[in-house]
Design a protein around this motif. Sequence first.
Motif: not given
Length: 317
Positions: A15-20
């Motif tokens: 999710p941190r990558h999706m958000k980024a």
Amino acid sequence: MKNFALIGAAGYIAPRHMKAIKETGNNLSVAYDINDSVGIIDSISPDSEFFTDFEHFYEYAWQLGRKPETKLDYVSICTPNYMHASQIAAGLRLGCDVICEKPLVPTSADLDELALVEKETGKKVYNILQLRHHQAILDLKQKVASSSKSDKHEVELTYITSRGKWYMESWKGDPRKSFGVATNIGVHFFDMLHFIFGKLEKNILHFADDMKACGYLEYEKARVPWFLSIDANDLPESVVGKQTTFRTITCDGDELEFSGGFTDLHTVSYQDILAGRGYGIEDARHCVETVEAIREQAAQAATDTEAHPMLAKLVRG
């Protein structure tokens, strides 16, 4: 707008990558994971294609490359550690730059192989080394760089992150897949120490088992006894019942507080990568070589000046 693929969409860090990807104004075109618990996509990128087998994912990604407007620019990788090398190579051969979680790969030989694939494809690998963007760490790096101290700094690293019984049943508890505690939870701290204190000069292991590891690192500008654990029994009494994680780094007796400020570091990492300033293979080499050396050596007795305070408890146990 750049087009991204994400490998390992059901993982903890995905999710941190999706958000980024979203916060940098880009498009998650397609995601892949063998598990289908990826409902988080609905709140971030609901129009993304999703596959649960790699062959269909790879063929779809290849077909996207036939049109300039759909061609993938980046592949982001959030899978278990042992998969990184082959998936990075696959992403490069799709004609994409690749962004991968740490540890980038387990060995320096893997780094050399990926460097060859970079040359063959003309594409580049980037490693997420987000602690290098943390303001408290940047401040300490500046302080050390401007210090007139003639002796090495005295540093102590302690990181205890309690894990339940599930951990040992997962890939993280299998040293063939995670490469052990020092690699799995320690590699970003070892990168941070190198980033601040320079080249590693000494690397000694004092203790290691499935749940914890302890040793001594000496850098150009610091001496560092370190202790890493996933065992809740190692938590100090002051935090038992209040929190499940204890993290402290001291430098010359002063504690470095960096518990906060992590929320947006993946986005900052992506911003740097998209601007051409990301950390590549050679930036990751130092910490990869550090954990590789820790895994390959036998534990040895510690001198009084090199022993972490937790070591005495481990030896008694």
